[in-house]
Design a protein around this motif. Sequence first.
Motif, mmCIF file in Angstrom:
data_model
loop_
_atom_site.group_PDB
_atom_site.id
_atom_site.type_symbol
_atom_site.label_atom_id
_atom_site.label_comp_id
_atom_site.label_asym_id
_atom_site.label_seq_id
_atom_site.Cartn_x
_atom_site.Cartn_y
_atom_site.Cartn_z
ATOM 1 N N VAL A 216 -2.683 -3.136 -21.842
ATOM 2 C CA VAL A 216 -1.757 -4.267 -21.979
ATOM 3 C C VAL A 216 -2.078 -5.116 -23.200
ATOM 4 N N ALA A 217 -3.348 -5.258 -23.503
ATOM 5 C CA ALA A 217 -3.762 -6.103 -24.632
ATOM 6 C C ALA A 217 -4.713 -5.290 -25.511
ATOM 7 N N PRO A 218 -4.151 -4.408 -26.348
ATOM 8 C CA PRO A 218 -5.013 -3.489 -27.107
ATOM 9 C C PRO A 218 -5.806 -4.140 -28.232
ATOM 10 N N ASP A 219 -5.387 -5.309 -28.690
ATOM 11 C CA ASP A 219 -6.093 -5.945 -29.811
ATOM 12 C C ASP A 219 -7.385 -6.592 -29.296
ATOM 13 N N ARG A 220 -8.521 -6.064 -29.734
ATOM 14 C CA ARG A 220 -9.802 -6.545 -29.203
ATOM 15 C C ARG A 220 -10.170 -7.933 -29.697
ATOM 16 N N GLU A 221 -9.408 -8.449 -30.626
ATOM 17 C CA GLU A 221 -9.634 -9.831 -31.074
ATOM 18 C C GLU A 221 -8.864 -10.826 -30.207
ATOM 19 N N LEU A 222 -8.041 -10.326 -29.297
ATOM 20 C CA LEU A 222 -7.173 -11.222 -28.517
ATOM 21 C C LEU A 222 -7.376 -11.054 -27.002
ATOM 22 N N PRO A 223 -8.567 -11.385 -26.514
ATOM 23 C CA PRO A 223 -8.811 -11.229 -25.069
ATOM 24 C C PRO A 223 -7.918 -12.134 -24.223
ATOM 25 N N GLY A 224 -7.403 -13.215 -24.825
ATOM 26 C CA GLY A 224 -6.521 -14.112 -24.066
ATOM 27 C C GLY A 224 -5.285 -13.388 -23.554
ATOM 28 N N ASP A 225 -4.819 -12.381 -24.295
ATOM 29 C CA ASP A 225 -3.654 -11.620 -23.835
ATOM 30 C C ASP A 225 -4.007 -10.820 -22.587
ATOM 31 N N ALA A 226 -5.265 -10.363 -22.529
ATOM 32 C CA ALA A 226 -5.702 -9.605 -21.340
ATOM 33 C C ALA A 226 -5.843 -10.530 -20.135
ATOM 34 N N VAL A 227 -6.173 -11.787 -20.389
ATOM 35 C CA VAL A 227 -6.340 -12.729 -19.278
ATOM 36 C C VAL A 227 -5.023 -12.900 -18.516
ATOM 37 N N ASP A 270 -17.309 -27.500 -10.204
ATOM 38 C CA ASP A 270 -18.152 -27.259 -11.381
ATOM 39 C C ASP A 270 -17.848 -25.865 -11.926
ATOM 40 N N VAL A 271 -17.555 -25.805 -13.195
ATOM 41 C CA VAL A 271 -17.161 -24.515 -13.778
ATOM 42 C C VAL A 271 -17.824 -24.288 -15.139
ATOM 43 N N ILE A 272 -17.860 -22.998 -15.495
ATOM 44 C CA ILE A 272 -18.224 -22.599 -16.857
ATOM 45 C C ILE A 272 -16.920 -22.219 -17.545
ATOM 46 N N GLY A 273 -16.752 -22.622 -18.790
ATOM 47 C CA GLY A 273 -15.541 -22.262 -19.523
ATOM 48 C C GLY A 273 -15.811 -21.191 -20.556
ATOM 49 N N ILE A 274 -14.926 -20.206 -20.608
ATOM 50 C CA ILE A 274 -15.009 -19.164 -21.632
ATOM 51 C C ILE A 274 -13.690 -19.150 -22.388
ATOM 52 N N ALA A 275 -13.746 -19.298 -23.702
ATOM 53 C CA ALA A 275 -12.519 -19.332 -24.511
ATOM 54 C C ALA A 275 -12.140 -17.913 -24.914
ATOM 55 N N ALA A 276 -10.868 -17.596 -24.759
ATOM 56 C CA ALA A 276 -10.361 -16.263 -25.111
ATOM 57 C C ALA A 276 -9.134 -16.434 -26.005
ATOM 58 N N PRO A 277 -9.265 -16.182 -27.320
ATOM 59 C CA PRO A 277 -8.115 -16.309 -28.214
ATOM 60 C C PRO A 277 -6.973 -15.377 -27.790
ATOM 61 N N ALA A 278 -5.753 -15.882 -27.927
ATOM 62 C CA ALA A 278 -4.583 -15.093 -27.529
ATOM 63 C C ALA A 278 -3.577 -15.069 -28.661
ATOM 64 N N SER A 279 -2.591 -14.180 -28.545
ATOM 65 C CA SER A 279 -1.578 -14.087 -29.597
ATOM 66 C C SER A 279 -0.718 -15.348 -29.602
ATOM 67 N N GLY A 280 0.043 -15.535 -30.677
ATOM 68 C CA GLY A 280 0.933 -16.689 -30.776
ATOM 69 C C GLY A 280 0.195 -17.986 -30.988
ATOM 70 N N ASP A 281 -0.977 -17.915 -31.646
ATOM 71 C CA ASP A 281 -1.730 -19.149 -31.924
ATOM 72 C C ASP A 281 -2.104 -19.903 -30.661
ATOM 73 N N ARG A 282 -2.532 -19.159 -29.636
ATOM 74 C CA ARG A 282 -2.921 -19.802 -28.381
ATOM 75 C C ARG A 282 -4.343 -19.387 -28.011
ATOM 76 N N GLU A 283 -4.924 -20.119 -27.095
ATOM 77 C CA GLU A 283 -6.248 -19.772 -26.576
ATOM 78 C C GLU A 283 -6.232 -20.010 -25.064
ATOM 79 N N VAL A 284 -6.779 -19.054 -24.331
ATOM 80 C CA VAL A 284 -6.860 -19.202 -22.881
ATOM 81 C C VAL A 284 -8.301 -19.534 -22.523
ATOM 82 N N THR A 285 -8.478 -20.561 -21.711
ATOM 83 C CA THR A 285 -9.818 -20.903 -21.243
ATOM 84 C C THR A 285 -9.964 -20.379 -19.820
ATOM 85 N N LEU A 286 -10.899 -19.472 -19.651
ATOM 86 C CA LEU A 286 -11.159 -18.906 -18.334
ATOM 87 C C LEU A 286 -12.236 -19.755 -17.660
#
Lengths: 326, 182
Positions: A216-227, A270-286
């Motif tokens: 679904v998200a083949p670009d390895r620079e964009l883990p946010g798309d996989a999220v 209480d959470v740990i945040g992991i940033a995952a860059p996504a396409s369209g100039d977005r970032e998903v925080t897991l």
Amino acid sequence: MNDDALDDLLRRSNPATTPLDEPLTVRQHAIMDRIVADPPRSRRHRAWQVALPAAAVVTALAVVVVWILNPFNAAPAMAWGPTPLSFVSSPMTLEEAIALTRERADSEGVQEPVRGSTITAWNLQVTDDGTPRRAAVIRPSVTEIVWAEDLSGRMVTSVGVPFSADGVDEQMPSDSTVEPGTVLDERTYGPGEFPILFPDATMFTPSQFKELLLTVAPDRELPGDAVGIVQTLLSEWTLTTAQHADLLDALTEYDSLRLLGTSIDRLGRDVIGIAAPASGDREVTLLISLDTGRIVGAEDTVLGQNDALGVPAGTVISYSLWEDRS
Amino acid sequence: MNTNPTGAESALRESVFRAMFEQNFVRVVRYVQRQVADRATAEDIAADVFRIAWEKLEPADPFGVPWLIRTAMHRTRDHQRRQYRGTAALTAIARRIDEQPAELEHLDRFALYAALQKLSPKDQEIVQLTYWDGLSAGEVASVLRMRQGAVWTRLHRARAHLRTSLDDSMAEGVNGERRRTR
């Protein structure tokens, strides 16, 4: 491949399965009849305006004038979305953060996947013509999904606890009249009707999770798309902690994950945040729970001006927070 | 003779709406169905689109396909944010592949969908509106609020990219097959 072959492949690959050249179905006729049975609101509104007694109009105008002249009536601060979570840097590495989940997989939490989830969510409000709307109050919804193996189920959406968009005012503006817990939408689905993308969560081995995400998200620079897929899975299933660990392992196949640190999410966990860059100039925080090691949330933030919504950089445009069902 | 202009106006309005619905509802469902999980959800979203059309309809100037598709585009995005929080359309597509008649090899479809994913979101939209929704360049321009010339240019460029990607993936497939049979 020549032009004709490409055209042919494109036309025959349309994934829509609804036949174009058949008459309307009974359900479609019923939809049409229901729509025309309801007089347009704009006309109802016009009728109401005509019927409004003149005295009421005068009173309404007086209220508006008083409101305008009242120097103490400060307008609530408007924002496109909630204030972004604030993270405190942690000595933990990304690998250690992810290992937290694996450590707890065998001993704690959900040991069998459960069909259903409870999701507290909010998304940027957009008008019918696609224009985003600012708000003074963030009003999340809480959706409870329960479904069965035969794809029957129930989805109930109710009002969540509102909070101030600017993150400063603790007191809600006076228009927060809808009580949290009020049911907004309730849908029941018969066998085979529930729109589930992943009918069987037990089928996923660790390598299949990786394959799914990378398909679904083949670009390895964009883990946010996989999220996005992770979010769908967690909205349909309360997965086991081992499966959460597998999902996080699958995400490590991507190159640009970044540990943000620790924070408290919008449900007070209480959470740990992991940033995952996504396409369209977005970032998903897991968001991963420090208590359980499970993935408990994801927030979608616009980073630049290229987002189709046209909101400023740094705007949180949606979030989902999951609570376990048992 | 009907002396009640409001009644006549309402009847005309309903008649125009029903014609618009019968002509275009399935087209809108097909557009939405590409991006959501199932047909029932697609019909629900399309129903929302036509509810908005019913609210705003001027019988003398009914909405055309570009307005309906553009509204469907916004409603679908809103639905995705609300329900699935950004689920990629490819997931829905991938799941439906098994439901489709075997007119095409699955690998051809996957190769095409993978090639489409490499295009920019706007170019993907232009290709899909053209080939899957059957819109003219002018209609695509109306949906996406672009100039018609820009649609032609981007469509031409996107097709060239797709050809290259598909040729590459076919070559990889052939080489992969060779490697496996060695």
